[in-house]
Design a protein around this motif. Sequence first.
Motif, PDB file in Angstrom:
ATOM      1  N   ARG A 164       0.821  -1.207   0.000  1.00 23.09           N
ATOM      2  CA  ARG A 164       0.000   0.000   0.000  1.00 23.09           C
ATOM      3  C   ARG A 164       0.857   1.259   0.000  1.00 23.09           C
ATOM      4  O   ARG A 164       0.523   2.258  -0.641  1.00 23.09           O
ATOM      5  N   THR A 165       1.967   1.187   0.723  1.00 22.05           N
ATOM      6  CA  THR A 165       2.854   2.344   0.788  1.00 22.05           C
ATOM      7  C   THR A 165       3.515   2.614  -0.551  1.00 22.05           C
ATOM      8  O   THR A 165       3.633   3.770  -0.978  1.00 22.05           O
ATOM      9  N   MET A 166       3.954   1.563  -1.238  1.00 29.30           N
ATOM     10  CA  MET A 166       4.531   1.755  -2.561  1.00 29.30           C
ATOM     11  C   MET A 166       3.484   2.284  -3.547  1.00 29.30           C
ATOM     12  O   MET A 166       3.792   3.086  -4.425  1.00 29.30           O
ATOM     13  N   VAL A 296      -4.918   7.365 -10.839  1.00 28.77           N
ATOM     14  CA  VAL A 296      -6.054   6.490 -10.547  1.00 28.77           C
ATOM     15  C   VAL A 296      -5.608   5.025 -10.498  1.00 28.77           C
ATOM     16  O   VAL A 296      -5.937   4.277  -9.567  1.00 28.77           O
ATOM     17  N   SER A 297      -4.851   4.607 -11.483  1.00 24.51           N
ATOM     18  CA  SER A 297      -4.451   3.194 -11.540  1.00 24.51           C
ATOM     19  C   SER A 297      -3.421   2.859 -10.471  1.00 24.51           C
ATOM     20  O   SER A 297      -3.409   1.730  -9.939  1.00 24.51           O
ATOM     21  N   VAL A 301      -3.860  -0.199  -7.381  1.00 24.20           N
ATOM     22  CA  VAL A 301      -3.010  -1.388  -7.294  1.00 24.20           C
ATOM     23  C   VAL A 301      -3.142  -2.079  -5.940  1.00 24.20           C
ATOM     24  O   VAL A 301      -3.118  -3.313  -5.856  1.00 24.20           O
ATOM     25  N   SER A 302      -3.299  -1.295  -4.887  1.00 20.70           N
ATOM     26  CA  SER A 302      -3.377  -1.899  -3.553  1.00 20.70           C
ATOM     27  C   SER A 302      -4.600  -2.794  -3.390  1.00 20.70           C
ATOM     28  O   SER A 302      -4.643  -3.632  -2.486  1.00 20.70           O
ATOM     29  N   ILE A 348       0.863   3.206 -16.873  1.00 22.56           N
ATOM     30  CA  ILE A 348       2.073   3.677 -16.203  1.00 22.56           C
ATOM     31  C   ILE A 348       1.982   3.520 -14.690  1.00 22.56           C
ATOM     32  O   ILE A 348       2.935   3.085 -14.034  1.00 22.56           O
ATOM     33  N   GLY A 349       0.823   3.858 -14.111  1.00 19.55           N
ATOM     34  CA  GLY A 349       0.671   3.796 -12.661  1.00 19.55           C
ATOM     35  C   GLY A 349       1.028   2.441 -12.064  1.00 19.55           C
ATOM     36  O   GLY A 349       1.883   2.347 -11.165  1.00 19.55           O
TER      37      GLY A 349
END
Length: 426
Positions: A164-166, A296-297, A301-302, A348-349
């Motif tokens: 989550r931090t990344m 947004v993306s 991810v998390s 990209i995200g």
Amino acid sequence: MSETLARTTNAPATDRPTAESGTTLVQAMGRTYFPLAFVARLPFAMMVVGVLTIVVAGRDSLTLGGMTSGVVGVGGAAIGPLIGAWADRAGQRTVLLVTAAVNSLLLFALTAAVYAAVPDLVVLAIAFAIGATAPQVPPMSRSRLVGVIHTRLPASRRQVILNRTMSYESAADEIVFVIGPFVVGLLAAAFGPAAPMIAAAALTALAVGAFALHASARTTAGTGAGTTSDAAPSAAHQAPVQDLWRARVLVLVAGFVGIGLFFGATLTAMSAVTGDAGHSERAGLLYGFMGIGSVVSALAVSALPARFSLRARWLTAAVVQLVGAVVVATADSTGVLIAGLVIAGLGIGPSLVTIYSLGSHRSPIGRGTTLMTMLGSAIILGQSAASAGTGALADTVGTTAALAMPAVAAGVVLAAAAGNWRQADR
């Protein structure tokens, strides 16, 4: 953005991180950390676009503007890893204070040089020095956070919080790279092309200085272990530097070079598009649409399931980025161009988040800041090369050719993702 991190934690924060209160990430870092680290990122996002804007306006040359912006990146790519290594050995505080002071002065110097009767070579030399002294806030922030996660948080929650931090860190980078060009566009339109550079210089001195003095500067990441002192681990406890040149690390660097190529090619291509319309200073506004998709993306991810492996995430995201780049290259209207930028951003995200997560896993002992800086510098290197190349291409061949360059860059990212498929991390 802090709300995203708050979901990782359920306790009130304190301003000073301590081992006793470090049961949640916000507690461990202090409630002021995340806003401060976010603002401290902004000057670099402004200076890259600001350099391009002021040189194009002051010297009336897109080629020189692209070269100068590119040279900023070359300076950062060449010296950035050395700054990271310096921080690993001497601690972040001193490194940040020195680079912030020197970088602020150089931003003022470049602003004066562009409008003075000095050769282009002098402008390029100052630009290189700006990149070389750019404070490495994003990798140093990641290094602090990884160190805290692995030393102050419960072992059972570390991997979830790290992911989550990344995601947050990558999203923060993306938001800054959206806000940076947007702020440059607004300041340049309202007060002239020199205004963004002056603002970046002031922010570098104030925000980066405050980030350097934050109590978390005593915490750095080695591998998964982390250390908590003003200086990083001694040389006896550091992995040999050769470990940074293994294939499993270099494939991550290659991926970030590709992403940097995409950033540089896209920004310069947007400068060509808006320049054709007579408003080159508005390139940052158009470029910002790519950042919207990326933010947004990256945040999403998390929420991805653990069974969707890191290597599969990167490969999938790279394909999405390439699709968006093809749309950009073939766009026949502004609406289609914007749609392509948003789609590319959606790819990209996740790539940024995933590569940084892989980097945290693959970091050699005592080389955490160095590796994070290598990854950040790889983006800068790619951006610099693409800025210079795409600018020259736009001037000599035309805007249509420049718009094809993001697709080439996306191909590099996809090739790196394919190469990563064979590495140990899944």
